[in-house]
Design a protein around this motif. Structure first.
Motif, PDB file in Angstrom:
ATOM      1  N   LEU A  70       4.210 -14.329   2.894  1.00  0.00           N
ATOM      2  CA  LEU A  70       4.779 -13.003   2.659  1.00  0.00           C
ATOM      3  C   LEU A  70       3.968 -11.997   3.459  1.00  0.00           C
ATOM      4  O   LEU A  70       2.736 -12.028   3.454  1.00  0.00           O
ATOM      5  CB  LEU A  70       4.737 -12.645   1.174  1.00  0.00           C
ATOM      6  N   ILE A  71       4.691 -11.108   4.149  1.00  0.00           N
ATOM      7  CA  ILE A  71       4.070 -10.082   4.981  1.00  0.00           C
ATOM      8  C   ILE A  71       4.598  -8.732   4.539  1.00  0.00           C
ATOM      9  O   ILE A  71       5.809  -8.543   4.379  1.00  0.00           O
ATOM     10  CB  ILE A  71       4.425 -10.280   6.481  1.00  0.00           C
ATOM     11  N   GLU A  72       3.720  -7.771   4.370  1.00  0.00           N
ATOM     12  CA  GLU A  72       4.135  -6.411   4.047  1.00  0.00           C
ATOM     13  C   GLU A  72       4.612  -5.727   5.329  1.00  0.00           C
ATOM     14  O   GLU A  72       3.939  -5.786   6.365  1.00  0.00           O
ATOM     15  CB  GLU A  72       2.960  -5.638   3.454  1.00  0.00           C
ATOM     16  N   VAL A  73       5.784  -5.106   5.259  1.00  0.00           N
ATOM     17  CA  VAL A  73       6.323  -4.393   6.417  1.00  0.00           C
ATOM     18  C   VAL A  73       6.767  -2.993   6.008  1.00  0.00           C
ATOM     19  O   VAL A  73       7.184  -2.756   4.876  1.00  0.00           O
ATOM     20  CB  VAL A  73       7.500  -5.145   7.087  1.00  0.00           C
ATOM     21  N   SER A  74       6.693  -2.084   6.964  1.00  0.00           N
ATOM     22  CA  SER A  74       7.121  -0.700   6.749  1.00  0.00           C
ATOM     23  C   SER A  74       8.633  -0.595   6.886  1.00  0.00           C
ATOM     24  O   SER A  74       9.286  -1.507   7.398  1.00  0.00           O
ATOM     25  CB  SER A  74       6.472   0.193   7.808  1.00  0.00           C
TER      26      SER A  74
ATOM     27  N   MET B 124       3.667  -4.064  10.643  1.00  0.00           N
ATOM     28  CA  MET B 124       3.369  -5.252   9.852  1.00  0.00           C
ATOM     29  C   MET B 124       1.917  -5.188   9.398  1.00  0.00           C
ATOM     30  O   MET B 124       1.032  -4.890  10.197  1.00  0.00           O
ATOM     31  CB  MET B 124       3.629  -6.523  10.657  1.00  0.00           C
ATOM     32  N   HIS B 125       1.698  -5.469   8.123  1.00  0.00           N
ATOM     33  CA  HIS B 125       0.355  -5.510   7.544  1.00  0.00           C
ATOM     34  C   HIS B 125      -0.087  -6.969   7.580  1.00  0.00           C
ATOM     35  O   HIS B 125       0.406  -7.789   6.814  1.00  0.00           O
ATOM     36  CB  HIS B 125       0.380  -4.951   6.120  1.00  0.00           C
TER      37      HIS B 125
ATOM     38  N   THR C 261       0.825  -1.203   0.000  1.00  0.00           N
ATOM     39  CA  THR C 261       0.000   0.000   0.000  1.00  0.00           C
ATOM     40  C   THR C 261       0.860   1.254   0.000  1.00  0.00           C
ATOM     41  O   THR C 261       0.358   2.332  -0.208  1.00  0.00           O
ATOM     42  CB  THR C 261      -0.937   0.013   1.223  1.00  0.00           C
ATOM     43  N   SER C 262       2.137   1.119   0.263  1.00  0.00           N
ATOM     44  CA  SER C 262       3.055   2.245   0.287  1.00  0.00           C
ATOM     45  C   SER C 262       4.310   1.862  -0.488  1.00  0.00           C
ATOM     46  O   SER C 262       4.807   0.749  -0.338  1.00  0.00           O
ATOM     47  CB  SER C 262       3.414   2.586   1.739  1.00  0.00           C
ATOM     48  N   PRO C 263       4.841   2.771  -1.305  1.00  0.00           N
ATOM     49  CA  PRO C 263       6.042   2.423  -2.078  1.00  0.00           C
ATOM     50  C   PRO C 263       7.262   2.129  -1.212  1.00  0.00           C
ATOM     51  O   PRO C 263       8.168   1.437  -1.643  1.00  0.00           O
ATOM     52  CB  PRO C 263       6.278   3.645  -2.963  1.00  0.00           C
ATOM     53  N   GLU C 264       7.284   2.630   0.019  1.00  0.00           N
ATOM     54  CA  GLU C 264       8.421   2.381   0.908  1.00  0.00           C
ATOM     55  C   GLU C 264       8.357   1.004   1.552  1.00  0.00           C
ATOM     56  O   GLU C 264       9.356   0.492   2.033  1.00  0.00           O
ATOM     57  CB  GLU C 264       8.495   3.433   2.028  1.00  0.00           C
ATOM     58  N   ASN C 265       7.157   0.416   1.608  1.00  0.00           N
ATOM     59  CA  ASN C 265       6.999  -0.888   2.243  1.00  0.00           C
ATOM     60  C   ASN C 265       7.623  -1.976   1.389  1.00  0.00           C
ATOM     61  O   ASN C 265       7.851  -1.804   0.200  1.00  0.00           O
ATOM     62  CB  ASN C 265       5.521  -1.196   2.482  1.00  0.00           C
ATOM     63  N   LYS C 266       7.890  -3.123   2.022  1.00  0.00           N
ATOM     64  CA  LYS C 266       8.446  -4.265   1.310  1.00  0.00           C
ATOM     65  C   LYS C 266       7.763  -5.538   1.775  1.00  0.00           C
ATOM     66  O   LYS C 266       7.166  -5.571   2.851  1.00  0.00           O
ATOM     67  CB  LYS C 266       9.949  -4.357   1.513  1.00  0.00           C
ATOM     68  N   GLN C 267       7.864  -6.549   0.964  1.00  0.00           N
ATOM     69  CA  GLN C 267       7.349  -7.871   1.307  1.00  0.00           C
ATOM     70  C   GLN C 267       8.491  -8.689   1.896  1.00  0.00           C
ATOM     71  O   GLN C 267       9.548  -8.811   1.268  1.00  0.00           O
ATOM     72  CB  GLN C 267       6.806  -8.575   0.057  1.00  0.00           C
ATOM     73  N   LEU C 268       8.284  -9.223   3.088  1.00  0.00           N
ATOM     74  CA  LEU C 268       9.254 -10.133   3.691  1.00  0.00           C
ATOM     75  C   LEU C 268       8.587 -11.481   3.897  1.00  0.00           C
ATOM     76  O   LEU C 268       7.373 -11.565   4.085  1.00  0.00           O
ATOM     77  CB  LEU C 268       9.766  -9.584   5.019  1.00  0.00           C
ATOM     78  N   MET C 269       9.392 -12.520   3.873  1.00  0.00           N
ATOM     79  CA  MET C 269       8.881 -13.877   4.051  1.00  0.00           C
ATOM     80  C   MET C 269       9.128 -14.343   5.484  1.00  0.00           C
ATOM     81  O   MET C 269      10.180 -14.069   6.072  1.00  0.00           O
ATOM     82  CB  MET C 269       9.571 -14.839   3.089  1.00  0.00           C
ATOM     83  N   VAL C 270       8.157 -15.038   6.031  1.00  0.00           N
ATOM     84  CA  VAL C 270       8.308 -15.645   7.347  1.00  0.00           C
ATOM     85  C   VAL C 270       9.131 -16.923   7.156  1.00  0.00           C
ATOM     86  O   VAL C 270       8.659 -17.890   6.563  1.00  0.00           O
ATOM     87  CB  VAL C 270       6.937 -15.969   7.978  1.00  0.00           C
ATOM     88  N   ARG C 271      10.382 -16.895   7.613  1.00  0.00           N
ATOM     89  CA  ARG C 271      11.281 -18.042   7.453  1.00  0.00           C
ATOM     90  C   ARG C 271      11.107 -19.051   8.574  1.00  0.00           C
ATOM     91  O   ARG C 271      11.269 -20.252   8.369  1.00  0.00           O
ATOM     92  CB  ARG C 271      12.735 -17.581   7.382  1.00  0.00           C
TER      93      ARG C 271
END
Length: 175
Positions: free
Chosen positions: A94-98, A46-47, A3-13
């Protein structure tokens, strides 16, 4: 989709049981890239499933850019963030994080630091302990919880900060 260009998708390892009702979540870049460094005491938003956005403190070693670590207490009477993480998020998701931000940083000129935590409040202080140990700083860590079974990261903290080593001490108490 972010939802924000600064956010990224990270994976729960990894998801690990840390204490009664507390799990840790290890987050990595899904393409294997290093994550940006962070300062001890920092947190991320975290989204989560259900359009829930919650802030969580980074609890890992700030110098380790391979992953970020958060610790979350499952709180049945919460507004839904901890329930979403515990009940819906799984390894591989995958989780979106700020971007990382920090409103709780260590003093850079302290001659001695005293870290005092209760329950899940240990998460930002755990990253601070990592940083203080790495810098050879003088500090104490006091961590209290209802019982030993409620103390997240206790074994890691005991290994990180052995009792009374060079004026650095760990006191883990339960009542």
């Amino acid at each position: 989709m972010s939802t924000s260009p600064e956010n990224k998708q990270l994976m729960v390892r990894a998801i690990r049981w840390q204490a009664k009702g507390i799990c840790s979540y290890e987050l990595v870049d899904p393409d294997g890239h290093l994550l940006e460094p962070f300062q001890a005491g920092a947190h991320i938003d975290m989204h989560l499933p259900g359009e829930i956005v919650r802030s969580y403190s980074l609890a890992g070693d700030p110098k380790d850019q391979t992953h970020w670590l958060i610790g979350v207490l499952r709180e049945p009477t919460s507004r839904g963030g901890s329930l979403a993480l515990h009940d819906k998020v799984r390894v591989g998701d995958l989780i979106e994080v700020s971007p990382v931000r920090n409103a709780f940083s260590l003093s850079s000129n302290a001659t001695h630091s005293m870290l005092i935590a209760g329950g899940i409040g240990i998460t930002p202080l755990k990253s601070m302990a990592h940083e203080l140990v790495a810098n050879g700083a003088s500090f104490e860590l006091h961590y209290c919880a209802r019982s030993p079974s409620n103390m997240a990261f206790a074994n890691e903290l005991k290994a990180l900060v052995p009792k009374d080593r060079d004026r650095k001490s760990t006191r883990l108490n339960s009542s």
